[in-house]
Write an enzyme that holds these catalytic residues in place. Structure first.
Site, mmCIF file in Angstrom:
data_model
loop_
_atom_site.group_PDB
_atom_site.id
_atom_site.type_symbol
_atom_site.label_atom_id
_atom_site.label_comp_id
_atom_site.label_asym_id
_atom_site.label_seq_id
_atom_site.Cartn_x
_atom_site.Cartn_y
_atom_site.Cartn_z
ATOM 1 N N PRO A 95 0.795 -1.229 0.000
ATOM 2 C CA PRO A 95 0.000 0.000 0.000
ATOM 3 C C PRO A 95 0.826 1.275 0.000
ATOM 4 O O PRO A 95 1.883 1.350 0.627
ATOM 5 C CB PRO A 95 -0.808 -0.105 1.301
ATOM 6 C CG PRO A 95 -0.054 -1.048 2.164
ATOM 7 C CD PRO A 95 0.594 -2.026 1.223
ATOM 8 N N ASN A 96 0.317 2.237 -0.741
ATOM 9 C CA ASN A 96 0.852 3.601 -0.815
ATOM 10 C C ASN A 96 2.144 3.719 -1.615
ATOM 11 O O ASN A 96 2.635 4.827 -1.826
ATOM 12 C CB ASN A 96 1.051 4.207 0.593
ATOM 13 C CG ASN A 96 -0.257 4.301 1.344
ATOM 14 O OD1 ASN A 96 -1.230 4.821 0.799
ATOM 15 N ND2 ASN A 96 -0.321 3.774 2.548
ATOM 16 N N ARG B 38 12.946 4.502 12.723
ATOM 17 C CA ARG B 38 11.820 5.418 12.585
ATOM 18 C C ARG B 38 10.919 5.290 13.811
ATOM 19 O O ARG B 38 11.400 5.059 14.910
ATOM 20 C CB ARG B 38 11.078 5.108 11.265
ATOM 21 C CG ARG B 38 11.988 5.266 10.041
ATOM 22 C CD ARG B 38 11.247 4.965 8.756
ATOM 23 N NE ARG B 38 10.113 5.869 8.565
ATOM 24 C CZ ARG B 38 9.161 5.695 7.648
ATOM 25 N NH1 ARG B 38 9.215 4.645 6.836
ATOM 26 N NH2 ARG B 38 8.155 6.540 7.551
ATOM 27 N N GLU C 26 11.735 -9.994 2.173
ATOM 28 C CA GLU C 26 11.032 -8.764 2.566
ATOM 29 C C GLU C 26 11.955 -7.577 2.310
ATOM 30 O O GLU C 26 13.122 -7.613 2.715
ATOM 31 C CB GLU C 26 10.675 -8.840 4.052
ATOM 32 C CG GLU C 26 9.958 -7.596 4.551
ATOM 33 C CD GLU C 26 9.674 -7.681 6.059
ATOM 34 O OE1 GLU C 26 9.403 -8.772 6.579
ATOM 35 O OE2 GLU C 26 9.744 -6.621 6.703
ATOM 36 N N TYR D 256 11.263 8.801 1.518
ATOM 37 C CA TYR D 256 11.272 7.810 0.431
ATOM 38 C C TYR D 256 11.952 8.294 -0.850
ATOM 39 O O TYR D 256 12.158 7.503 -1.761
ATOM 40 C CB TYR D 256 9.834 7.374 0.118
ATOM 41 C CG TYR D 256 9.173 6.705 1.304
ATOM 42 C CD1 TYR D 256 9.680 5.516 1.823
ATOM 43 C CD2 TYR D 256 8.056 7.265 1.922
ATOM 44 C CE1 TYR D 256 9.094 4.909 2.926
ATOM 45 C CE2 TYR D 256 7.461 6.673 3.021
ATOM 46 C CZ TYR D 256 7.987 5.490 3.517
ATOM 47 O OH TYR D 256 7.405 4.890 4.608
ATOM 48 N N ALA E 71 2.865 -0.688 5.277
ATOM 49 C CA ALA E 71 2.473 -0.685 6.694
ATOM 50 C C ALA E 71 1.928 -2.036 7.162
ATOM 51 O O ALA E 71 1.941 -2.327 8.357
ATOM 52 C CB ALA E 71 1.444 0.420 6.942
ATOM 53 N N HIS F 235 12.322 -3.124 2.201
ATOM 54 C CA HIS F 235 11.804 -1.793 2.540
ATOM 55 C C HIS F 235 12.759 -0.740 2.024
ATOM 56 O O HIS F 235 13.983 -0.918 2.078
ATOM 57 C CB HIS F 235 11.672 -1.620 4.055
ATOM 58 C CG HIS F 235 10.720 -2.593 4.658
ATOM 59 N ND1 HIS F 235 9.355 -2.431 4.585
ATOM 60 C CD2 HIS F 235 10.939 -3.766 5.298
ATOM 61 C CE1 HIS F 235 8.779 -3.467 5.183
ATOM 62 N NE2 HIS F 235 9.710 -4.286 5.613
ATOM 63 N N ASN G 266 7.398 -5.870 -0.535
ATOM 64 C CA ASN G 266 7.420 -4.729 0.378
ATOM 65 C C ASN G 266 5.982 -4.569 0.860
ATOM 66 O O ASN G 266 5.150 -3.994 0.156
ATOM 67 C CB ASN G 266 7.894 -3.459 -0.332
ATOM 68 C CG ASN G 266 7.940 -2.277 0.636
ATOM 69 O OD1 ASN G 266 7.420 -2.345 1.750
ATOM 70 N ND2 ASN G 266 8.547 -1.186 0.208
ATOM 71 N N ARG H 165 5.148 11.175 -2.149
ATOM 72 C CA ARG H 165 4.833 10.790 -0.767
ATOM 73 C C ARG H 165 6.072 10.944 0.124
ATOM 74 O O ARG H 165 7.112 10.339 -0.155
ATOM 75 C CB ARG H 165 4.402 9.326 -0.782
ATOM 76 C CG ARG H 165 4.285 8.698 0.567
ATOM 77 C CD ARG H 165 4.215 7.183 0.483
ATOM 78 N NE ARG H 165 3.962 6.635 1.780
ATOM 79 C CZ ARG H 165 4.215 5.378 2.142
ATOM 80 N NH1 ARG H 165 4.726 4.543 1.250
ATOM 81 N NH2 ARG H 165 3.959 4.968 3.342
HETATM 82 C C1 DQA Z 1 7.974 0.882 3.994
HETATM 83 C C2 DQA Z 1 8.070 1.089 5.516
HETATM 84 C C3 DQA Z 1 6.698 0.972 6.159
HETATM 85 O O1 DQA Z 1 6.793 1.192 7.562
HETATM 86 C C4 DQA Z 1 5.756 1.999 5.574
HETATM 87 O O2 DQA Z 1 4.456 1.846 6.131
HETATM 88 C C5 DQA Z 1 5.705 1.959 4.096
HETATM 89 C C6 DQA Z 1 6.965 1.820 3.364
HETATM 90 C C7 DQA Z 1 9.332 1.102 3.290
HETATM 91 O O3 DQA Z 1 9.472 0.646 2.166
HETATM 92 O O4 DQA Z 1 10.211 1.745 3.850
HETATM 93 O O5 DQA Z 1 4.665 2.116 3.484
HETATM 94 O O6 DQA Z 1 7.570 -0.461 3.756
#
Ligand code: DQA
Length: 143
Positions: free
Chosen positions: A10-11, A108, A99, A23, A78, A101, A75, A18
């Site tokens: 998501p996102n 964080r 996994e 990021y 959240a 990120h 990835n 964003r």
């Molecule tokens: C994330 C880290 C997560 O905590 C966050 O909610 C994201 C992006 C990252 O790629 O750093 O959406 O997965």
């Protein structure tokens, strides 16, 4: 040729606009171009998806097993921090997963420092921006 499915959670469709301090300014399209290029260099066949909904991510994981992918790079955004359903899906299909990120989730907010997904993955890579995915491809090749 090894088949790898990359799942952006998501996102991540909002990359580029964003929280650019966290990021960066690269877009999802630019990230995907990098992933495709590196996969090609490594001799991997890669498919890439992005889903905002938890259920869609779970369907993708099931599909990866049905379509005989060799590895998942995920990835979970959240969902990383609380989705037992995604965790169960990965464990349930018995496919090796990596996994990844963009940010260092241990540097964080406190709630980000726990991943419920990592224990069912072969490993976790975080904190290297887009490079996290590329390192994930190297890991996938070796799995
Ligand atoms: C994330 C880290 C997560 O905590 C966050 O909610 C994201 C992006 C990252 O790629 O750093 O959406 O997965």
């Amino acid at each position: 040729m090894k088949k790898v499915l990359v799942i952006h959670g998501p996102n991540l469709n909002l990359l580029g606009t964003r929280e650019v301090g966290t990021y960066g300014r690269f877009t999802l399209k630019q990230l995907n171009d990098l992933i495709n290029k590196t996969a090609g260099d490594l001799g991997l066949s890669v498919s890439i998806e992005q889903h905002n909904a938890e259920g869609d991510i779970i369907e993708s994981i099931h599909k990866a097993a049905e379509e005989e992918y060799d590895c998942i790079i995920i990835n979970p955004g959240a969902y990383t921090h609380y989705s037992y359903a995604i965790r169960d899906a990965i464990r349930g299909v018995n496919l090796p997963a990596v996994e990844v990120h963009l940010s260092n989730i241990y540097y964080r907010e406190e709630f980000r420092s726990k991943s419920v997904i990592a224990p069912v993955c072969a490993g976790q890579i975080c904190g290297f921006g887009p490079e996290s995915y590329l390192l994930g491809l190297h890991a996938a090749k070796g799995l």
